[in-house]
Design an enzyme around this catalytic site. Structure first.
Site, PDB file in Angstrom:
ATOM      1  N   PRO H  10       0.929  -1.227  -0.124  1.00 59.90           N
ATOM      2  CA  PRO H  10      -0.126   0.108  -0.060  1.00 59.90           C
ATOM      3  C   PRO H  10       1.107   1.238  -0.103  1.00 59.90           C
ATOM      4  CG  PRO H  10       0.041  -1.063   2.217  1.00 59.90           C
ATOM      5  CD  PRO H  10       0.516  -2.109   1.240  1.00 59.90           C
ATOM      6  N   ASN H  11       0.419   2.131  -0.756  1.00 61.70           N
ATOM      7  CA  ASN H  11       1.021   3.375  -0.866  1.00 61.70           C
ATOM      8  C   ASN H  11       2.278   3.589  -1.736  1.00 61.70           C
ATOM      9  OD1 ASN H  11      -1.065   5.093   0.603  1.00 61.70           O
ATOM     10  ND2 ASN H  11      -0.408   4.079   2.318  1.00 61.70           N
ATOM     11  N   ARG H  18       5.812  11.131  -2.327  1.00 63.67           N
ATOM     12  CA  ARG H  18       5.343  11.107  -0.958  1.00 63.67           C
ATOM     13  C   ARG H  18       6.662  11.119  -0.052  1.00 63.67           C
ATOM     14  NH1 ARG H  18       4.372   4.956   1.263  1.00 63.67           N
ATOM     15  NH2 ARG H  18       4.190   5.626   3.550  1.00 63.67           N
ATOM     16  N   TYR H  23      11.451   8.305   1.697  1.00 65.56           N
ATOM     17  CA  TYR H  23      11.645   7.231   0.523  1.00 65.56           C
ATOM     18  C   TYR H  23      12.272   7.449  -0.707  1.00 65.56           C
ATOM     19  CZ  TYR H  23       7.816   5.524   3.745  1.00 65.56           C
ATOM     20  OH  TYR H  23       7.120   5.179   4.684  1.00 65.56           O
ATOM     21  N   ASN H  73       7.444  -6.027  -0.699  1.00 67.05           N
ATOM     22  CA  ASN H  73       7.368  -5.023   0.183  1.00 67.05           C
ATOM     23  C   ASN H  73       6.133  -4.863   0.870  1.00 67.05           C
ATOM     24  OD1 ASN H  73       7.579  -2.445   1.268  1.00 67.05           O
ATOM     25  ND2 ASN H  73       8.942  -1.655   0.163  1.00 67.05           N
ATOM     26  N   ALA H  76       2.976  -0.871   4.674  1.00 68.58           N
ATOM     27  CA  ALA H  76       2.156  -0.626   6.168  1.00 68.58           C
ATOM     28  C   ALA H  76       1.685  -2.095   6.708  1.00 68.58           C
ATOM     29  CB  ALA H  76       1.089   0.296   5.968  1.00 68.58           C
ATOM     30  N   ASP H  86       0.307 -15.951   6.780  1.00 65.29           N
ATOM     31  CA  ASP H  86      -0.199 -16.974   6.534  1.00 65.29           C
ATOM     32  C   ASP H  86      -0.275 -17.359   4.926  1.00 65.29           C
ATOM     33  OD1 ASP H  86      -0.728 -17.203   9.220  1.00 65.29           O
ATOM     34  OD2 ASP H  86      -3.087 -17.236   9.302  1.00 65.29           O
ATOM     35  N   GLU H  97      11.664 -10.274   1.515  1.00 64.39           N
ATOM     36  CA  GLU H  97      10.872  -8.970   2.184  1.00 64.39           C
ATOM     37  C   GLU H  97      11.849  -7.954   1.857  1.00 64.39           C
ATOM     38  OE1 GLU H  97       9.871  -9.268   6.474  1.00 64.39           O
ATOM     39  OE2 GLU H  97       9.319  -7.418   6.521  1.00 64.39           O
ATOM     40  N   HIS H  99      12.323  -3.634   2.233  1.00 60.49           N
ATOM     41  CA  HIS H  99      11.975  -2.403   2.768  1.00 60.49           C
ATOM     42  C   HIS H  99      12.780  -1.328   2.230  1.00 60.49           C
ATOM     43  CE1 HIS H  99       8.860  -3.917   5.134  1.00 60.49           C
ATOM     44  NE2 HIS H  99       9.845  -4.724   5.607  1.00 60.49           N
ATOM     45  N   LEU H 100      12.273  -0.145   1.728  1.00 59.61           N
ATOM     46  CA  LEU H 100      13.050   0.952   1.151  1.00 59.61           C
ATOM     47  C   LEU H 100      13.982   1.847   2.320  1.00 59.61           C
ATOM     48  CD1 LEU H 100      10.464   2.562  -1.314  1.00 59.61           C
ATOM     49  CD2 LEU H 100      12.543   1.503  -1.977  1.00 59.61           C
ATOM     50  N   SER H 101      13.156   2.073   3.294  1.00 60.52           N
ATOM     51  CA  SER H 101      13.963   2.865   4.532  1.00 60.52           C
ATOM     52  C   SER H 101      14.342   1.850   5.328  1.00 60.52           C
ATOM     53  CB  SER H 101      12.923   3.626   4.888  1.00 60.52           C
ATOM     54  OG  SER H 101      11.893   2.939   5.515  1.00 60.52           O
ATOM     55  N   ARG H 106      12.992   4.105  12.351  1.00 63.48           N
ATOM     56  CA  ARG H 106      11.894   4.984  12.302  1.00 63.48           C
ATOM     57  C   ARG H 106      10.857   4.629  13.468  1.00 63.48           C
ATOM     58  NH1 ARG H 106       9.212   4.198   6.710  1.00 63.48           N
ATOM     59  NH2 ARG H 106       8.137   5.867   7.602  1.00 63.48           N
ATOM     60  N   ARG H 110       7.162   0.505  13.556  1.00 55.53           N
ATOM     61  CA  ARG H 110       7.677  -0.252  12.308  1.00 55.53           C
ATOM     62  C   ARG H 110       8.921  -1.111  12.557  1.00 55.53           C
ATOM     63  NH1 ARG H 110       5.096   3.144   8.387  1.00 55.53           N
ATOM     64  NH2 ARG H 110       4.615   5.138   9.303  1.00 55.53           N
TER      65      ARG H 110
END
Lengths: 154, 154, 154, 154, 154, 154, 154, 154, 154, 154, 154, 154
Positions: H10-11, H18, H23, H73, H76, H86, H97, H99-101, H106, H110
């Site tokens: 999401p996002n 953003r 990011y 990724n 949220a 699951d 998995e 993650h950019l940041s 943070r 998170r």
């Protein structure tokens, strides 16, 4: 002549070059020089050490038997080293804990000192001046020994 | 001439009569006299207050605008008074937190100071001598103002 | 004519001079003036108080018996004062809790209000405008009393 | 003309039929009508949405770029949806969080809003009137944009 | 003649009018009258005070030096006032903590008394009769002083 | 004639021989005798039991149906026995919880009573005198039944 | 030519002999050889160290001033060493944290890295290949320095 | 030819517009193009998806049966979606998995990934380059399948 | 004829293929067939749904108004979905929560159901047979409606 | 001949001089002599080490490959050293954890051993005799190896 | 002749038949026989008991007044029985706590012993041999009584 | 013929007389009669027990070796009895946990069952019908034994 041991913990050798917004721009050597000047003025003898090794700091404290006081900035080991805590509790010499920055206005894990409960007292947030206050306190304690409250172990 | 405000929190008026094993046998008046002697020596002007009322302490701090520093022993309010914390954060005068006993070797609820994060620094465990160290620190700060790191709010 | 009590908690008397990045540059007097203007417009009568003393705020609330609503910004006491909470629960007058800043985007200890569970509602984060919204809400409630849901005590 | 988006979260479509002791007997349609009447009065344009789907609410917020404000009652997602939080933080439009009931006097898990830290402000406990207050706040913010404090991201 | 001080904490002045389902319909004055009758019967002298101000309660306790016992219902301050706790620990007079309601069957934050660890004992849940039991206990303690276990400080 | 059941929990049979610094030197038999004397004086009938077995205490309470009150010192079971709690909640007879020592000034696990929320009230810290106060309270309650607040279940 | 320092933490010298179900059967020497081959391919210079001593690792990091990046597998010190964290925060060289196993699918105490908040990034769960990814990342970062986001300290 | 599925949560469709301080300014499309270029170079086939809907992401993962690896990724949903966890545990395809940041520097919420324990590995903090590292890892894993350690379910 | 809605939550469509050591080898279709057979035997009408989307499950529950009971296996949403909880609390139809595996012998985060407090009851650990028990319970409840205890909301 | 390694952790070199109320007045040398006498009696070979350095203790354990058992008193490192824990888990030699004092009747932070989960067993509270019991246990284990339960890693 | 009491707690009567992977295949009777053989060898008299009833174990301990030591494996009651703890604290006989398995490598709730703080020492993880070590320790203590450190109560 | 043991825990003998708003008005005897009727119908043999004593319940379970299943409502012991948990884990007979009320909608301490992790399954909230469902489940399990998933111990 009264002898006082000063121990600088891990990463303090980088002082003045490292995160100067938190720790200031004074180098460790300059602080040590100020300490020596004040020691002379107060008529005490100081020995100054720095180590990044927890075990070495434990060794140092174990050898502080014939000192009147230990001034220690345990830095990162403040929050985790039960070995340093036990060494302080084991020797007879009273210890004064010093922190350059105000550890209570930083990350949460820095708020807790495992050393503090066995130290005589703690001075934090005054930058290099904190060491000078600690040296005065050490000299005062040694002079006023008879009236000094007992150090608590736990 | 530099002005410094000293605030003694709740129950400190009983000093010397109350739990002398923890707080020592010196009376508050005697500590205040020592502070005045040292203030003279350091060439600073001090005003000393004691109150058992949280609101009065807030009022005092709000009026510290033209002082160079506040020396405060918030005593029982150390651990709960966000109102005192907010007052310190609101005024411009740097605050030095003092505790007679080593609060980190006492009951768990005394380990946490809500004042510390907004204070410039903290001195604890040195008995009455802690006030003298605080006064020296206050004088030092005021003299060295240009190089002083900014007080953090949170 | 409908009467509404407005209570400003500790340190709000410093508004406009204190931490203006958080609380804005409007002075408390200016907010009070805006409140009076709006009160007139809405045809209600307001009495405005400010105190740094928890006990005085309790006294004020105890005397709000013949008011239609209380608008209260408990400030620092928001997070600790069970005495204020109990006073609100004890009187019949519905209370509206106001915060200038968004308390949920600040330090963790400000996220918890012990007052909120006994307040009718809470308005936070709108700066001085929050008081205006609260006044409108108070007027609305008093007019719509018959349909109003009961205030919960716990 | 200023545009405002109103988002009703999950289960709010059942309003007036569901748990009327908590949420009142007004239907969502009636609230929406009142909002439209007030919007007209305030000279703003409103678009109203309801969804039970977290992802749809994220989509709606992402499309709020050319609105002046978002009024959102995230209902059940208030307490868990980091996706909605991130969407609000990502768009430029300020968000106002509304709750019909006083979430602080209900079950413990309803006391924590993960949305609140990125919202401009929160209004809770005033029933349908809360939406009207939010609409006034939104109109006020948009008019007063120049003086508005910046929205905090974390 | 033996003297006993009775202190009623914040909001107890509203007794009999406030939340009568929890606190009963007896007014504070009626309880005080019953206390005086019983005091006479037991041959003790009682002084009764009520205050909404934490600082005033601290002041009262500090002046209880020549009393045989303090009976205190700290009400809302039970759960937060370290200042009252420290005042009790500082004076020599044993303190008996009384609560009208059973604090252990109410909201979670009322289950914890910061006063209890320094009180001689606690009586809770018996309504106004709790004060009578406390008065009997106070009289008994004073008479049996020689065999009384020492009051613990922490 | 009014009947009252007294239950002494585990290890109380050792009273007067065990940890006399905490529990005093009076034997359980002596306390029971004092209880009988006071019972006679108050015109009530008492039955006294002691058991080290949780299940037996549950059995006893289940049979207290035709008693006016139960006085129980659950001792070690205070902190863990939901079975005893449920038995008290199940029978109609009001229960008074007694502790010889002040459980709030001892180890942390003794601060929490799982019995207290279903008891009518609690008396702790008065040594053997606590039983006498409980007996008076029990007699008072039974006499004043009409005005007695309802026992809460949770 | 770009220089990269690789630090293997405690017990990694046992790799390939120790708990092979978790860490695989490749020996540290073989991983180091693969790293050297890839370094050559990428045109970077690598220096590889292993130590079981926290203090030695701090010393190593303090000497990484003229390296472009540090690749560190802090192993057991990941979860406790604030000294290593502070050393990384103190030097200018960006650090990449590598773990052979997926630390998030192991014992709970391994889920928390005190190093991660000051590292540039973290790679975990890919076995020896993780070091290769880290080396590529290090080379990429150094080449793309201008666009690199700043390393956060806390 | 080896197939790899890439899922952006999401996002992430707002990337580059953003919160660019966290990011970066690269748009999602640009990252996808880089991924396609590298995929070609590595000789693998990639399918790329983005969704703001938790349920859609679950659907996507359920259809990854004939892919060699999933690169995800979860944004949220990283911190709350047990449904995505699951789904990953249910299908046979190993998941990486990204993650950019650096999620560990943070907000505290998170720091915890509910996905990580069932992922093969995690890469965080390298910005868009993290996806490239993940693609290389995915290609490596698929080639080295025989020696690959089993994916753990809990 | 009595109508019962059965809702299978996320990933249950994979049943029989996914983690068969935990969930068994029966496919969802086979369970549904067994349910239909038993429904016929009990003389009730069942409608069966499966969805991976939280919002769709909320929609389904909102439409269960004219059903006698809902049988729901919320799967992954058991532990996080307040939206599903609120939907169940909003509609009048009693809900029975079913889990194939014993959620109390699995990972800690699966021990907590946010749905359970608003469900009529919960059946877990019996594999597919759990659905049959739930169907019998649903039929029983509907027949015995008059004596059924009220569903609790919180 | 069977070989057993004995490791004394930090500050144990001070034994007999340090906090003798907790640790007794026997010097480490005297304990070591008793161990040698018993070793002879049991026909085993012992090597004894003491170190204040965590890293050195890790090195020692890594070299215990051809020993039958390790007897270790990790002292202060008991509570924090995951490096020592990992070293024990990595080597094949079973480890027996010894503590002179009863760590469960001391400060709370001493109640948790991070070593215990990977040790074969733990002996605490018997003073120097604890080492003798450990030596007997070590000899017994080595003799009875065939029936010995496997050492658990986590 | 010295007398030692051995108490086996709940479910230990099933030893050798129950969960043999955790507790081994030796039956309780066989352990008791080994204990008797060793007792003879050490010249001590032992009485051995087993009970599944907490109250019976309390009774046994209360009768251990003329024994030199108690060896107790409280099994399941280790983690919850304050009644057994209080019984041990009440009698004068020192108690040695034994566990067959290493309780620190099992479920989390087994890591905490409420008995340990009042025991002289604890031996865990050595299987049946643990009882033999305990018997030797008990014999040693009784012989060395004069130098034995005092048993702590809390 | 298949044998099933039914165990009713503490205070269940009061059923139908005790807190009928929570537990219903059916007496235990009536439930037992219904169980016997259904047992006959299902062709199984049941033995029914009730006890207020934890130790007796442990004894009962230890004797369930030749039963096909145990149906147990541990009542108050659900939340604390590790002894009952261990007894269930020790015997081979699968156990089904039943609760009359929905334990997840009651006091927080009732949400946690220490029995559940070792039970085959749990049924809660269906009143007396829960026992009937459990009996059907027990009969089903015994018939379907070959396909039954193994009972987990921890």
């Amino acid at each position: 002549m009264m002898k006082i041991m000063v121990i600088h913990g891990p990463n303090l050798n980088l002082l003045g070059t490292r995160e100067t917004d938190i720790y200031g721009s004074l180098k460790l050597k300059e602080i040590n020089n100020s300490l020596k000047v004040l020691a002379k003025e107060l008529g005490v003898n100081i020995s100054i050490y720095q180590s990044n090794h927890e075990g070495e700091i434990v060794d140092l404290i174990q050898n502080a038997g014939d000192y009147s006081a230990i001034i220690i900035n345990p830095a990162a080991y403040t929050h985790t080293s039960i070995a340093i805590r036990d060494a302080i509790a084991a020797v007879k010499t009273p210890a004064i804990e010093v922190h350059l920055s105000n550890i209570y206005s930083r990350e949460k894990f820095r708020h807790k000192s495992v050393i503090a409960p066995v130290a005589l007292g703690q001075i934090s947030g005054f930058g290099p001046e904190g060491y000078m206050l600690a040296l005065r306190a050490a000299a005062h304690i040694s002079n006023a020994k008879k009236n000094r409250p007992k150090k608590k172990t736990s």
